[in-house]
Scaffold this motif. Structure first.
Motif, short mmCIF file in Angstrom:
data_model
loop_
_atom_site.label_atom_id
_atom_site.label_comp_id
_atom_site.label_asym_id
_atom_site.label_seq_id
_atom_site.Cartn_x
_atom_site.Cartn_y
_atom_site.Cartn_z
N ALA A 36 4.16 53.44 -4.12
CA ALA A 36 3.16 52.47 -3.80
C ALA A 36 3.61 50.99 -3.93
N LYS A 37 4.37 50.82 -5.12
CA LYS A 37 4.84 49.58 -5.56
C LYS A 37 5.89 49.18 -4.63
N TRP A 38 6.78 50.05 -4.46
CA TRP A 38 8.01 49.58 -3.48
C TRP A 38 7.37 49.40 -1.96
N SER A 39 6.29 49.89 -1.74
CA SER A 39 5.69 49.70 -0.16
C SER A 39 5.46 48.00 0.01
N GLU A 40 5.07 47.56 -1.08
CA GLU A 40 5.05 45.96 -1.07
C GLU A 40 6.46 45.42 -0.78
N ALA A 41 7.41 45.69 -1.41
CA ALA A 41 8.74 44.95 -1.02
C ALA A 41 9.17 45.69 0.39
N PHE A 106 23.22 42.96 9.48
CA PHE A 106 22.81 42.23 8.09
C PHE A 106 22.12 43.44 7.11
N THR A 107 22.17 42.82 6.00
CA THR A 107 21.43 43.59 5.02
C THR A 107 20.48 42.84 4.00
N ILE A 108 19.42 43.38 3.84
CA ILE A 108 18.28 42.85 3.01
C ILE A 108 18.12 43.55 1.72
N THR A 109 18.55 43.06 0.43
CA THR A 109 18.13 43.52 -0.75
C THR A 109 17.11 43.21 -1.44
N CYS A 110 16.43 44.14 -2.01
CA CYS A 110 15.45 43.58 -2.96
C CYS A 110 15.63 44.19 -4.18
N THR A 111 15.75 43.44 -5.57
CA THR A 111 16.03 43.78 -7.01
C THR A 111 14.84 43.42 -7.68
N PRO A 112 13.88 44.06 -8.20
CA PRO A 112 12.77 43.75 -9.00
C PRO A 112 13.12 42.92 -10.33
N SER A 113 12.19 42.07 -10.31
CA SER A 113 12.42 40.99 -11.68
C SER A 113 11.32 41.14 -12.53
N LYS A 114 10.12 41.41 -11.98
CA LYS A 114 8.61 41.12 -12.55
C LYS A 114 8.72 42.57 -13.63
N SER A 123 17.54 48.93 -7.08
CA SER A 123 17.12 48.16 -5.92
C SER A 123 16.84 49.06 -4.67
N ILE A 124 16.74 48.49 -3.57
CA ILE A 124 16.32 48.91 -2.24
C ILE A 124 16.95 48.10 -1.22
N GLU A 125 17.39 48.58 -0.10
CA GLU A 125 18.25 48.00 0.86
C GLU A 125 17.79 48.36 2.31
N LEU A 126 17.72 47.35 3.13
CA LEU A 126 17.31 47.52 4.61
C LEU A 126 18.43 46.72 5.45
N ASP A 127 19.13 47.56 6.42
CA ASP A 127 19.95 47.30 7.22
C ASP A 127 19.47 46.93 8.70
N GLN A 128 20.39 46.54 9.49
CA GLN A 128 20.03 46.38 10.95
C GLN A 128 19.50 47.37 11.59
N THR A 129 19.68 48.69 11.26
CA THR A 129 19.50 49.73 11.89
C THR A 129 18.22 50.26 11.55
N TRP A 132 16.88 52.62 5.54
CA TRP A 132 16.76 52.35 3.88
C TRP A 132 17.58 52.98 3.02
N THR A 133 18.03 52.32 1.91
CA THR A 133 18.95 52.72 1.00
C THR A 133 18.12 52.30 -0.48
N GLU A 134 18.23 53.46 -1.23
CA GLU A 134 17.50 53.55 -2.42
C GLU A 134 18.49 53.54 -3.57
N ASN A 135 18.75 52.62 -4.46
CA ASN A 135 19.77 52.77 -5.52
C ASN A 135 19.09 53.09 -6.77
N ALA A 136 19.62 54.11 -7.31
CA ALA A 136 18.95 54.83 -8.50
C ALA A 136 19.20 53.94 -9.58
N ALA A 137 18.04 53.74 -10.75
CA ALA A 137 17.79 53.05 -11.59
C ALA A 137 18.90 53.83 -12.64
N ALA A 138 19.33 53.05 -13.45
CA ALA A 138 20.33 53.22 -14.55
C ALA A 138 19.66 54.13 -15.81
#
Length: 139
Positions: A36-41, A106-114, A123-129, A132-138
């Protein structure tokens, strides 16, 4: 006269069953909260993607790629400082990489800082097509 009611053993069994159900449900709910939090991004990133497409339609394939940095006057795409500021994500959490205006890549990336941002992805990415690409947390 015989007393009616539950015995202590019966009540303890009910409490045990409720505890087991809670132990199973809490981890499942945690994943839903992060989702639900990621839906904001994702909503903000969709808005940025729409702005990039509108910018491309206006400037054409030979126009300059937008170089907006959010939180530092992203007026090139029609955003003011604070427009992408949310409960879990800040303006500066979003980055745009426009690889090509010819064909619009294009690629839009969101990396949370709060501090209270979701923790299931780094982080999560959105491209022109619209992929969505979700990058796993360490771990």
């Amino acid at each position: 006269m015989k007393a009616k009611g539950f015995t202590l053993i019966e009540l303890m069994i009910v409490v045990l069953i409720v505890a087991i159900l809670a132990a199973v449900a809490v981890p499942l709910m945690r994943g839903r909260v992060d989702s639900a939090k990621w839906s904001e991004a994702k909503a903000a990133m969709g808005t940025v993607a729409t702005a990039i497409r509108a910018y491309h339609a206006e400037k054409g394939p030979n126009g300059d790629a937008p170089t907006a940095i959010f939180g530092q006057g992203a007026t090139e795409l029609g955003f003011a400082d604070g427009d992408l500021e949310g409960t879990y994500f800040a303006d500066g959490d979003y980055a745009i990489d426009v690889t090509s205006m010819d064909g619009l890549v294009f690629t839009i990336t969101c990396t949370p800082s709060k501090a209270d941002a979701p923790s299931n992805y780094s982080s999560i990415e959105l491209d022109q097509t619209g992929t969505w690409t979700e990058n796993a947390a360490a771990e």
